[in-house]
Scaffold this motif. Sequence first.
Motif, mmCIF file in Angstrom:
data_model
loop_
_atom_site.group_PDB
_atom_site.id
_atom_site.type_symbol
_atom_site.label_atom_id
_atom_site.label_comp_id
_atom_site.label_asym_id
_atom_site.label_seq_id
_atom_site.Cartn_x
_atom_site.Cartn_y
_atom_site.Cartn_z
ATOM 1 N N LYS A 1 0.040 5.294 8.770
ATOM 2 C CA LYS A 1 -1.114 6.191 8.736
ATOM 3 C C LYS A 1 -1.781 6.127 7.364
ATOM 4 N N LYS A 2 -2.923 6.764 7.243
ATOM 5 C CA LYS A 2 -3.641 6.812 5.990
ATOM 6 C C LYS A 2 -3.198 8.029 5.196
ATOM 7 N N SER A 3 -2.847 7.822 3.916
ATOM 8 C CA SER A 3 -2.443 8.948 3.075
ATOM 9 C C SER A 3 -3.677 9.588 2.468
ATOM 10 N N CYS A 4 -3.662 10.916 2.378
ATOM 11 C CA CYS A 4 -4.847 11.582 1.818
ATOM 12 C C CYS A 4 -4.504 12.864 1.056
ATOM 13 N N GLU B 1 0.815 -1.211 0.000
ATOM 14 C CA GLU B 1 0.000 0.000 0.000
ATOM 15 C C GLU B 1 0.850 1.262 0.000
ATOM 16 N N ASN C 1 1.823 6.179 4.690
ATOM 17 C CA ASN C 1 1.661 4.726 4.753
ATOM 18 C C ASN C 1 2.862 4.049 5.400
#
Length: 454
Positions: A59-62, A35, A55
């Motif tokens: 954490k979540k990438s945005c 990911e 990532n």
Amino acid sequence: MLRFTSGRRSFFLPASQVREVVGQQRLTRIPRAPESLLGLINVRGAAVPVLSLANLLGKKSCAEARIILLDGDTQIGLAVDRVATVTQRDAAQADGAKPIDLAPLIAKDFAGLAPRSGRRSAPVRRQRTATRDASRLQLLAFAIGDQELALPLDAIDAVIAAPKTIARVPGGEAAVLGTADWRGRLLPLLSLSVLLGLPGDADAKGRVLVLSIDGARIGLRVDRLTDVLALDPASVDLLPAALTRGAGEARIQAVARLDGGHRLVSILASGELLAPEHRRGLARDAQAEVATTRMAVDAGEPVLLFTLGGAPFGLPLAAIDEVARVPARLTPVPQAAGVLVGLMELRGRALPVIDQAQRFGGEATTGARAIVARAGALEAAFLVDRIIGVVRVPADRLASAPPLGGEGLFDRTMIDGEGGPITLLINAFALLAGTERALLAMLAARADDGDATP
């Protein structure tokens, strides 16, 4: 120090570790990659992997809008939310930024990245991914109207879409469509239907076969492509000379009998596509072009381009037996995994038919074509959405792919100039070996359930 942010956290790196900072670029996604790998970007003709710092940190990438290109032998792009400024270490720490050691973060998902993908994605030598059976005739089949024809595959330099812009030639012969720009040079376009004296399909979008004749390139317009064929010479009959004289200029030299004789494909004589006077004109044009540009016919590696899930991929032609039509009905395999859609019979062989798009995590393929690939004793048919065509790729446009997931499936990239798109080339042996492992695992699971019958 270069200070940047990811999410709500602020970090800094020594400026000496940074080559440059760029905005978001067109990304080439790598199926089934970790990911944290966002894809590849083209940086001055090199394929550079881009990793999401968010990532990597779990954490979540945005909102990653900038890419930090790291310096060193290994080219890596680090996607971050924002690059703040270049400052001193004390000032960065005073602003709450933390130093970051990227090496262990990257090694967690990409342990083999540094030693294998450095040196600016250096071009690689041509690789033979499979040995093609030299006794079989390799042909590219296409249609003009309701007539199916073919040319030897090694006579074709490329297959391209019919150009939208064509410069017409006033007073030209009926077969002459005009000229079009192709790779920065003028390409003469001819109608193969007129050369053969056959009615074409006026509604077809058309494809252009690019060939080299007497050292000069020409484009032959056909209605559509049908197949890539690998034929037993016993299924091909030469035509008597008396039957090869028709109303057209080009000549048919043989006919291939397929599907038990229910399908006939006329094979053109690649050396007799044009009348002698036209060949002499092309030879003069080629000599003039060589004298002014030192242009030689490119003998690049032939690659079949196709799409899966809307994305383009390539497979070396040496690994392909043929491109076959998928039967309307496949033989089902009980309790098979979703990627194995069934078995198809092809010239006396039962081949597993694999939906590669689903293996890549996408939607089921709806195309009606399958690429029959072979590597050693391994053979299978892979569904594709659409066949784009065959191109010959010069060595300087091929580069080693970084080992970034995908089970070693993508070993090279095809790069279309500086800033152009990147096409992933599939390693045929890895593709087929992965397929075999999946099938063996499926059979083992069925055996555990007490059902090992095919």
